[in-house]
Write an enzyme that holds these catalytic residues in place. Structure first.
Site, PDB file in Angstrom:
ATOM      1  N   TYR A 233      77.394  -1.121 -28.556  1.00 34.30           N
ATOM      2  CA  TYR A 233      77.585  -2.484 -28.677  1.00 34.30           C
ATOM      3  C   TYR A 233      78.641  -2.875 -28.769  1.00 34.30           C
ATOM      4  CZ  TYR A 233      78.925  -6.556 -31.789  1.00 34.30           C
ATOM      5  OH  TYR A 233      79.296  -7.998 -32.001  1.00 34.30           O
TER       6      TYR A 233
ATOM      7  N   ASN B 189      75.475 -16.989 -27.552  1.00 33.48           N
ATOM      8  CA  ASN B 189      76.083 -17.024 -28.213  1.00 33.48           C
ATOM      9  C   ASN B 189      75.143 -15.759 -29.090  1.00 33.48           C
ATOM     10  OD1 ASN B 189      76.989 -16.450 -31.608  1.00 33.48           O
ATOM     11  ND2 ASN B 189      75.186 -17.206 -31.754  1.00 33.48           N
TER      12      ASN B 189
ATOM     13  N   ALA C  43      71.129 -19.407 -31.989  1.00 34.21           N
ATOM     14  CA  ALA C  43      72.094 -21.146 -33.001  1.00 34.21           C
ATOM     15  C   ALA C  43      70.881 -20.953 -34.400  1.00 34.21           C
ATOM     16  CB  ALA C  43      71.033 -22.116 -32.770  1.00 34.21           C
ATOM     17  N   SER C  44      70.079 -19.933 -35.117  1.00 29.72           N
ATOM     18  CA  SER C  44      68.986 -19.896 -35.987  1.00 29.72           C
ATOM     19  C   SER C  44      70.606 -19.817 -37.079  1.00 29.72           C
ATOM     20  CB  SER C  44      68.010 -18.887 -36.060  1.00 29.72           C
ATOM     21  OG  SER C  44      67.774 -18.021 -35.353  1.00 29.72           O
TER      22      SER C  44
HETATM   23  P1  NAP Z   1      73.494 -12.903 -36.626  1.00 36.79           P
HETATM   24  O1  NAP Z   1      73.581 -14.008 -37.992  1.00 36.79           O
HETATM   25  O2  NAP Z   1      72.750 -11.913 -36.902  1.00 36.79           O
HETATM   26  O3  NAP Z   1      72.671 -13.860 -35.766  1.00 36.79           O
HETATM   27  C1  NAP Z   1      72.519 -13.613 -34.647  1.00 36.79           C
HETATM   28  C2  NAP Z   1      71.727 -14.842 -33.803  1.00 36.79           C
HETATM   29  O4  NAP Z   1      71.013 -14.429 -32.192  1.00 36.79           O
HETATM   30  C3  NAP Z   1      70.198 -15.397 -34.611  1.00 36.79           C
HETATM   31  O5  NAP Z   1      70.235 -16.423 -34.611  1.00 36.79           O
HETATM   32  C4  NAP Z   1      68.800 -14.176 -33.677  1.00 36.79           C
HETATM   33  O6  NAP Z   1      67.833 -15.216 -33.108  1.00 36.79           O
HETATM   34  C5  NAP Z   1      69.840 -14.285 -32.094  1.00 36.79           C
HETATM   35  N1  NAP Z   1      69.264 -13.564 -31.358  1.00 36.79           N
HETATM   36  C6  NAP Z   1      69.089 -12.234 -31.571  1.00 36.79           C
HETATM   37  N2  NAP Z   1      68.195 -12.050 -30.327  1.00 36.79           N
HETATM   38  C7  NAP Z   1      67.733 -12.665 -29.637  1.00 36.79           C
HETATM   39  C8  NAP Z   1      67.130 -12.816 -28.451  1.00 36.79           C
HETATM   40  N3  NAP Z   1      66.678 -11.658 -28.088  1.00 36.79           N
HETATM   41  N4  NAP Z   1      67.045 -14.654 -28.260  1.00 36.79           N
HETATM   42  C9  NAP Z   1      67.422 -14.905 -29.157  1.00 36.79           C
HETATM   43  N5  NAP Z   1      68.368 -14.624 -29.638  1.00 36.79           N
HETATM   44  C10 NAP Z   1      68.496 -14.010 -30.325  1.00 36.79           C
HETATM   45  O7  NAP Z   1      74.756 -13.009 -35.836  1.00 36.79           O
HETATM   46  P2  NAP Z   1      76.776 -13.388 -35.871  1.00 36.79           P
HETATM   47  O8  NAP Z   1      77.177 -12.241 -36.736  1.00 36.79           O
HETATM   48  O9  NAP Z   1      76.512 -14.643 -36.156  1.00 36.79           O
HETATM   49  O10 NAP Z   1      76.416 -13.452 -34.318  1.00 36.79           O
HETATM   50  C11 NAP Z   1      76.710 -14.526 -33.268  1.00 36.79           C
HETATM   51  C12 NAP Z   1      77.196 -13.901 -31.665  1.00 36.79           C
HETATM   52  O11 NAP Z   1      78.610 -13.136 -32.809  1.00 36.79           O
HETATM   53  C13 NAP Z   1      76.623 -12.115 -31.626  1.00 36.79           C
HETATM   54  O12 NAP Z   1      76.761 -12.339 -30.170  1.00 36.79           O
HETATM   55  C14 NAP Z   1      77.610 -11.117 -31.734  1.00 36.79           C
HETATM   56  O13 NAP Z   1      77.595  -9.828 -31.603  1.00 36.79           O
HETATM   57  C15 NAP Z   1      78.863 -12.186 -31.938  1.00 36.79           C
HETATM   58  N6  NAP Z   1      80.248 -11.368 -33.324  1.00 36.79           N
HETATM   59  C16 NAP Z   1      80.001 -11.132 -34.588  1.00 36.79           C
HETATM   60  C17 NAP Z   1      80.285 -10.368 -35.418  1.00 36.79           C
HETATM   61  C18 NAP Z   1      80.131 -10.881 -37.113  1.00 36.79           C
HETATM   62  O14 NAP Z   1      81.127  -9.716 -37.409  1.00 36.79           O
HETATM   63  N7  NAP Z   1      79.118 -11.123 -37.363  1.00 36.79           N
HETATM   64  C19 NAP Z   1      82.230 -10.366 -35.184  1.00 36.79           C
HETATM   65  C20 NAP Z   1      82.576 -10.630 -33.827  1.00 36.79           C
HETATM   66  C21 NAP Z   1      81.119 -11.299 -32.408  1.00 36.79           C
HETATM   67  P3  NAP Z   1      66.621 -14.860 -34.307  1.00 36.79           P
HETATM   68  O15 NAP Z   1      67.577 -14.965 -35.670  1.00 36.79           O
HETATM   69  O16 NAP Z   1      65.910 -16.162 -34.487  1.00 36.79           O
HETATM   70  O17 NAP Z   1      66.275 -14.018 -33.490  1.00 36.79           O
END
Ligand code: NAP
Length: 244
Positions: free
Chosen positions: A152, A87, A10-11
């Site tokens: 992925y 998430n 959630a960061s």
């Molecule tokens: P993001 O901005 O890169 O954020 C990813 C988040 O996951 C960050 O808060 C990060 O925390 C956390 N994270 C990663 N590894 C972790 C771990 N080992 N333990 C705890 N936290 C962890 O990505 P986002 O786009 O918001 O993606 C969120 C979700 O949506 C993901 O599951 C992604 O696959 C999915 N998604 C995204 C998209 C897109 O287009 N953006 C599309 C489809 C699905 P820290 O930074 O604190 O490490």
């Protein structure tokens, strides 16, 4: 006082906006982060200033011990978890032949095992209460597959399989398990895409826009609400019509 929700990762991005939305609407929110401490602390202080009940909890959600500790801390501070939003996730574009065996394991640990660990940890209380909502974040690529994102896409397809199976197992306990499979969303995860790539993705999207984290947060919130009590085992894909 509202229900307790844990949002992993959630960061930043989708997780951050999801935590914000649940807090705005009266839930007690546990903000999990792994490495982005400053961003997570910023959200925490924003929610506190707004008078919301929130807590910060650091944990690598792919690590069993850290997940157990995180869930214990949340229980102590905010009570039993009523809503779990799985998430946290990582993504990378690369050729299939360039994927190392270590990377393969790491992606499955962060994107899939994390959901198993967190879900297993919250279930005893949900089963005891005969109530609970689990929402797993997958991706359109988990439905349709993406070239140069085989790893992925494989993890996100696994999330869908886990969601459907678990929904069947937990239905008799009145616990709904659903999946949100976003299309392309403007977050740091897509920061590697060029402007031309983004324009191209927009052109392929019938609604003509890249999605916002808030769009996904609203879908998650709906699935966690009483309005979705008869919905379980489903994959809802907010994607602007990109995938129909
Ligand atoms: P993001 O901005 O890169 O954020 C990813 C988040 O996951 C960050 O808060 C990060 O925390 C956390 N994270 C990663 N590894 C972790 C771990 N080992 N333990 C705890 N936290 C962890 O990505 P986002 O786009 O918001 O993606 C969120 C979700 O949506 C993901 O599951 C992604 O696959 C999915 N998604 C995204 C998209 C897109 O287009 N953006 C599309 C489809 C699905 P820290 O930074 O604190 O490490």
């Amino acid at each position: 006082m509202g229900r307790t929700v844990l949002v992993t990762g959630a960061s930043r991005g989708i997780g951050q906006d999801t935590a914000r939305l649940f807090a705005d609407r009266g839930c007690k929110v546990a903000i999990n982060y792994n490495s982005s401490e400053e961003a997570a602390a910023g959200l925490y202080s924003e929610l506190q200033t707004a008078g919301c009940r929130a807590m910060l909890v650091q944990a690598d959600v792919s690590n069993e011990e850290q997940v157990q500790k995180m869930l214990q801390l949340v229980n102590e501070k905010l009570g039993d978890i009523d809503i779990l939003v799985n998430n946290a996730g990582i993504a990378k574009q690369q050729l299939f032949t360039d994927i190392s065996a270590e990377e393969w394991d790491r992606y499955f640990q962060v994107n899939v095992k994390s959901m198993f660990l967190c879900t297993r940890g919250v279930l005893p209380a949900m089963i005891r209460k005969q109530a609970g909502k689990i929402i797993n974040i997958s991706s359109i690529w988990g439905i349709t597959g993406a070239s140069c994102e085989v790893l992925y896409s494989s993890t996100k397809a696994a999330v869908i399989g886990m969601t459907k199976s678990l929904a069947k197992e937990l239905g008799p306990s009145n616990i709904q398990v659903n999946c949100v499979a976003p299309g392309v969303i403007a977050t740091a995860m897509n920061s590697g895409l060029s402007q031309a790539d983004l324009e191209d993705l927009k052109d392929q999207t019938p609604l003509g826009v890249i999605g916002k984290s808030r769009d996904i947060a609203e879908t998650v919130y709906f699935l966690a609400s009483g309005k979705a009590d008869f919905i379980t085992g489903q994959v809802i894909s907010p994607n602007g019509g990109f995938l129909i």
